[in-house]
Design an enzyme around this catalytic site. Structure first.
Site, PDB file in Angstrom:
ATOM      1  N   GLY A  41      54.446  -6.040   8.554  1.00 13.62           N
ATOM      2  CA  GLY A  41      53.300  -6.154   7.653  1.00 13.62           C
ATOM      3  C   GLY A  41      53.295  -7.360   6.740  1.00 13.62           C
ATOM      4  N   ASP A  97      54.275  -5.743   2.296  1.00 13.26           N
ATOM      5  CA  ASP A  97      52.812  -5.739   2.308  1.00 13.26           C
ATOM      6  C   ASP A  97      52.241  -4.752   1.292  1.00 13.26           C
ATOM      7  OD1 ASP A  97      53.678  -3.507   3.759  1.00 13.26           O
ATOM      8  OD2 ASP A  97      52.426  -3.888   5.512  1.00 13.26           O
ATOM      9  N   ASP A 100      53.602   2.310  -0.958  1.00 10.70           N
ATOM     10  CA  ASP A 100      52.806   3.536  -0.903  1.00 10.70           C
ATOM     11  C   ASP A 100      53.618   4.661  -1.557  1.00 10.70           C
ATOM     12  OD1 ASP A 100      50.838   5.356  -0.174  1.00 10.70           O
ATOM     13  OD2 ASP A 100      51.474   5.504   1.904  1.00 10.70           O
TER      14      ASP A 100
HETATM   15  P1  IMP Z   1      56.294   3.668   1.707  1.00  8.59           P
HETATM   16  O1  IMP Z   1      56.057   2.968   0.400  1.00  8.59           O
HETATM   17  O2  IMP Z   1      57.722   3.926   2.017  1.00  8.59           O
HETATM   18  O3  IMP Z   1      55.434   4.906   1.838  1.00  8.59           O
HETATM   19  O4  IMP Z   1      55.884   2.772   2.911  1.00  8.59           O
HETATM   20  C1  IMP Z   1      55.029   1.740   2.830  1.00  8.59           C
HETATM   21  C2  IMP Z   1      54.713   1.325   4.252  1.00  8.59           C
HETATM   22  O5  IMP Z   1      53.725   2.198   4.796  1.00  8.59           O
HETATM   23  C3  IMP Z   1      54.125  -0.061   4.261  1.00  8.59           C
HETATM   24  O6  IMP Z   1      55.087  -1.025   4.560  1.00  8.59           O
HETATM   25  C4  IMP Z   1      53.089   0.034   5.361  1.00  8.59           C
HETATM   26  O7  IMP Z   1      53.658  -0.321   6.594  1.00  8.59           O
HETATM   27  C5  IMP Z   1      52.692   1.471   5.437  1.00  8.59           C
HETATM   28  N1  IMP Z   1      51.414   1.713   4.705  1.00  8.59           N
HETATM   29  C6  IMP Z   1      51.236   2.462   3.599  1.00  8.59           C
HETATM   30  N2  IMP Z   1      49.949   2.468   3.216  1.00  8.59           N
HETATM   31  C7  IMP Z   1      49.298   1.673   4.121  1.00  8.59           C
HETATM   32  C8  IMP Z   1      47.914   1.248   4.243  1.00  8.59           C
HETATM   33  O8  IMP Z   1      47.010   1.586   3.467  1.00  8.59           O
HETATM   34  N3  IMP Z   1      47.648   0.422   5.289  1.00  8.59           N
HETATM   35  C9  IMP Z   1      48.591   0.004   6.173  1.00  8.59           C
HETATM   36  N4  IMP Z   1      49.884   0.360   6.076  1.00  8.59           N
HETATM   37  C10 IMP Z   1      50.229   1.194   5.064  1.00  8.59           C
HETATM   38 MG    MG Z   2      54.975  -2.140   6.719  1.00  9.23          MG
END
Ligand code: IMP
Ligand code: MG
Length: 174
Positions: A41, A97, A100
């Site tokens: 990403g 990127d 979340d």
């Molecule tokens: P987390 O913070 O561990 O939940 O993971 C974040 C990852 O989830 C990011 O690196 C993205 O690959 C993916 N992700 C989370 N939200 C989105 C979104 O809105 N669009 C695309 N990828 C997302």
């Molecule tokens: Mg990612």
């Protein structure tokens, strides 16, 4: 095709990336900066960001996966591609990127802290706080986006749409 709505324009991305690059250049002057892009990403964001940082720096990449074989020594996270540079004594900036839930970056921060880096900080293009589960300090954040599933400028939905020059919210995926 998908139904999508622009949430951050190409011009706004360029302006913000420039500001982030200048802030990073100020903060890391005289340090040993290593920018680590989290694949896939962050590839576009990292490529634009490093061109706004007027400092000596090194670039490496890591790819993490929630499944599959692991090449990382840490049990906390699985990597399908690990970094290759010597990181001891260096100032690491993880480039992501989107944050979340925060789980990926919290684990990566732990992993790199265990590798004798001088410091580990985080730069994320998008800070999406609605689903945050783990507290993680985002030292440099491009944009706060409240909610929605985003694509473009590196962000994907099922590996599609990464190439769009702006950031969109998916209205109805097909
Ligand atoms: P987390 O913070 O561990 O939940 O993971 C974040 C990852 O989830 C990011 O690196 C993205 O690959 C993916 N992700 C989370 N939200 C989105 C979104 O809105 N669009 C695309 N990828 C997302
Ligand atoms: Mg990612």
């Amino acid at each position: 095709m998908i139904d999508k709505e622009e949430v951050v324009s190409r011009q706004d991305i360029a302006r913000r990336v420039k500001e982030l690059g200048q802030a990073i250049a100020r903060d890391y002057a005289g340090r040993r900066l290593v920018m680590i892009g989290i694949l896939n990403g962050a590839f576009i964001f990292l490529a634009d960001l490093v061109r706004e940082i007027d400092l000596p720096l090194e670039i490496d990449f890591i790819r993490v996966s929630s499944y599959g074989s692991s090449t990382c020594s840490s049990g906390a996270i699985q990597c399908t591609k690990d970094t290759e540079l010597d990181l001891a004594g260096k100032d690491i900036l993880l480039v992501e990127d989107i944050v979340d839930t925060g789980r990926t970056l919290a684990r990566l921060k732990e992993l790199f802290a265990a590798r004798n880096a001088e410091s580990v900080r985080i730069c994320a293009l998008i800070d999406k706080k609605e689903r945050r589960e783990v507290e993680v300090a985002v030292d440099y954040a491009g944009f706060d986006v409240a909610e929605g599933f985003l694509v473009g400028y590196g962000l994907d939905h099922a590996e599609q749409h990464r190439q769009y020059p702006a950031i969109y919210k998916i209205v109805s995926p097909v």
